[in-house]
Design an enzyme around this catalytic site. Structure first.
Site, PDB file in Angstrom:
ATOM      1  N   HIS A 229      11.905 -12.255-115.683  1.00 20.24           N
ATOM      2  CA  HIS A 229      12.107 -10.844-116.078  1.00 20.24           C
ATOM      3  C   HIS A 229      12.811 -10.814-117.436  1.00 20.24           C
ATOM      4  O   HIS A 229      12.345 -11.456-118.371  1.00 20.24           O
ATOM      5  CB  HIS A 229      12.898 -10.148-114.958  1.00 20.24           C
ATOM      6  CG  HIS A 229      13.005  -8.654-115.047  1.00 20.24           C
ATOM      7  ND1 HIS A 229      12.271  -7.858-115.881  1.00 20.24           N
ATOM      8  CD2 HIS A 229      13.805  -7.797-114.354  1.00 20.24           C
ATOM      9  CE1 HIS A 229      12.603  -6.591-115.708  1.00 20.24           C
ATOM     10  NE2 HIS A 229      13.534  -6.524-114.793  1.00 20.24           N
ATOM     11  N   HIS A 270       2.094 -10.452-117.398  1.00 11.36           N
ATOM     12  CA  HIS A 270       2.848  -9.273-116.938  1.00 11.36           C
ATOM     13  C   HIS A 270       2.254  -8.814-115.616  1.00 11.36           C
ATOM     14  O   HIS A 270       1.047  -8.909-115.396  1.00 11.36           O
ATOM     15  CB  HIS A 270       2.740  -8.136-117.970  1.00 11.36           C
ATOM     16  CG  HIS A 270       3.808  -7.116-117.818  1.00 11.36           C
ATOM     17  ND1 HIS A 270       3.708  -6.079-116.914  1.00 11.36           N
ATOM     18  CD2 HIS A 270       5.007  -6.981-118.411  1.00 11.36           C
ATOM     19  CE1 HIS A 270       4.804  -5.336-116.988  1.00 11.36           C
ATOM     20  NE2 HIS A 270       5.608  -5.866-117.888  1.00 11.36           N
ATOM     21  N   ASP A 327       8.806  -9.761-124.392  1.00 14.79           N
ATOM     22  CA  ASP A 327       9.804 -10.818-124.656  1.00 14.79           C
ATOM     23  C   ASP A 327       9.326 -11.876-125.628  1.00 14.79           C
ATOM     24  O   ASP A 327      10.117 -12.746-126.016  1.00 14.79           O
ATOM     25  CB  ASP A 327      10.192 -11.482-123.325  1.00 14.79           C
ATOM     26  CG  ASP A 327      10.906 -10.499-122.417  1.00 14.79           C
ATOM     27  OD1 ASP A 327      10.446 -10.300-121.280  1.00 14.79           O
ATOM     28  OD2 ASP A 327      11.882  -9.890-122.880  1.00 14.79           O
TER      29      ASP A 327
END
Ligand code: SDX
Length: 392
Positions: A229, A270, A327
């Site tokens: 995460h 994702h 990210d």
């Protein structure tokens, strides 16, 4: 239907939370905060204005924003005894551990006079959390480098105030860096909310028990820390450093595809986006612009671009619809701003606090909301009688 989770009786739970805050279309790569496309907010808004939008559902009029900004800038201080709190940690404690603990400890300062059923108390808690997260985050960083923490300066804007607390050198006045402030503000906008991700669902579940907002947000911080995460931004930088050069990209791709190897391309894939994460697109463009404006040449950017190029052409990634997520590039910008790798997820937490507390409040305001109680599909032993030790 509890308004919070919808149970499919008899076959475990098909939890579907109702929320009006953020909308994602994973196939089309669409992300809306209260109906506004992330691309427009990224270009035209500011993090604090987006925080207001997430909390209140509408973009603020000038006087509404001025009042919100005044409230936030007058709740940035921490109780002085919290300064001793950090002394209890090793100097090299991970800042996410200190952040989670410090935010949970806010319950000890504000919990007694807080009534979670009172809208005014809920609003004040939101203001306090949005205001204090940067102060706590900067205090974690300053403690880790052995520097004295800096008091928040109310005359500075939200991100400038944070950068001042992070980087102001005691012996000389900090030169504010408008490029860094603009880049960080944009990254905070992009990380502010994201529907029912793991950490937001954690905040909602903890909040549904009636727990105070500080404890609920602290739970969200610990959920965000995981490398699957929010911890991915820190893991991406470490992975890019491990790969080291564009020449090693092919072998990294092979490892990521090898089912016998736990190696995954951090910053890729994702649960919802099966197309480009719209935030990743914006951050990738930002990367080039910010590094150029800062005059930073980072060889890791070349590694990241080569990795992205190779993965997007590879059957394994195409088949599984694995694209760069929020990210993948963000750490390269944080690094260029002088933020150390172990603080990357703390950056994510500062921004996501706006979304977390908006969801925590929304849940309290949803009529009929009850304690969350996910169910399971039982796969254990059938019913059986107890066996005495002598017969086992
Ligand atoms: C965030 O939920 C949110 O909204 C989160 C977030 C937010 O804003 O709150 O967007 C922020 O957490 C982004 C995600 C950051 N995490 C990472 O970058 C870590 C690397 N990514 C993976 O671990 C993974 O992609 C997840 C955790 C993000 C999703 O994991 P899933 O649900 O297991 O992925 P999947 O089911 O879609 O995977 C399908 C296949 C699997 O292979 P097969 O079993 O089908 O052969 O793709 C493989 C996975 O093994 N796979 C990867 C991969 N991600 C998935 N293979 C190699 N590298 C990867 N990164």
């Amino acid at each position: 239907d509890t308004g919070h989770f919808t149970y499919d009786p008899g076959f475990g739970s098909t939890a579907s939370t109702k929320s009006a805050i953020t909308y994602i279309d994973g196939d089309k790569g669409v992300l809306l905060y209260r109906g506004y496309p992330i691309e427009q907010l990224a270009e035209k808004s500011s993090f604090l204005e987006v925080a207001y939008l997430l909390l209140n559902g509408e973009l603020p009029k000038a006087d509404e924003f001025a009042a919100f900004e005044h409230d936030v800038s007058h709740h940035t201080m921490l109780h002085e005894s919290l300064k001793n709190f950090f002394q209890g940690f090793h100097h090299d404690a991970h800042p996410m551990a200190m952040l989670a603990a410090a935010v949970a400890s806010l319950s000890a300062f504000y919990h007694d006079d807080l009534n979670v059923d009172d809208p005014a108390d809920r609003k004040l808690a939101a203001i306090r959390l949005i205001a204090k997260m940067p102060t706590i985050a900067a205090a974690c960083y300053r403690y880790s480098i052995g520097w004295p923490s800096r008091y928040p300066r109310n005359n500075l804007e939200y991100v400038d105030r944070f950068l001042h607390m992070m980087f102001e050198v005691p012996s000389e006045p900090l030169q504010m860096n408008p490029v860094a402030a603009k880049a960080l503000d944009l990254l905070f906008i992009l990380h502010a909310d994201h529907e029912q991700n793991a950490s937001t669902s954690t905040v909602r579940l903890v909040g549904s028990t009636g727990a105070n907002p500080y404890a609920s947000i602290a739970a969200g911080i610990t959920a965000l820390w995981g490398p699957a995460h929010g911890g991915a931004n820190e893991a991406v930088l470490k992975q890019l450093e491990e790969i080291g050069s564009p020449d090693n990209v092919e072998s990294a791709i092979l490892r990521a595809k090898d089912k016998n190897d736990s190696f995954r391309l951090m910053g890729f894939g994702h649960r919802v986006y099966k197309n480009f994460d719209p935030r990743a697109k914006i951050i990738r463009e930002m990367c080039h612009k910010v590094l150029a404006e800062l005059g930073v040449k980072d060889p890791l950017l070349d590694v990241a671009m080569k990795l992205e190029e190779a993965a997007l052409k590879d059957e394994y990634f195409i088949e599984r619809k694995l694209y760069p997520n929020v990210d993948f590039y963000s750490g390269i910008i944080y690094k260029a701003l002088g933020i150390p790798t172990e603080m990357f997820t703390v950056m994510f937490a500062i921004a996501r606090t706006a979304g977390w507390i908006a969801h925590w409040i929304e849940q309290h305001e949803t009529p009929g909301s009850r304690i969350g109680r996910p169910r399971q599909v039982y796969t254990g032993a059938d019913v059986r009688d107890f066996v005495p030790t002598t017969k086992r």
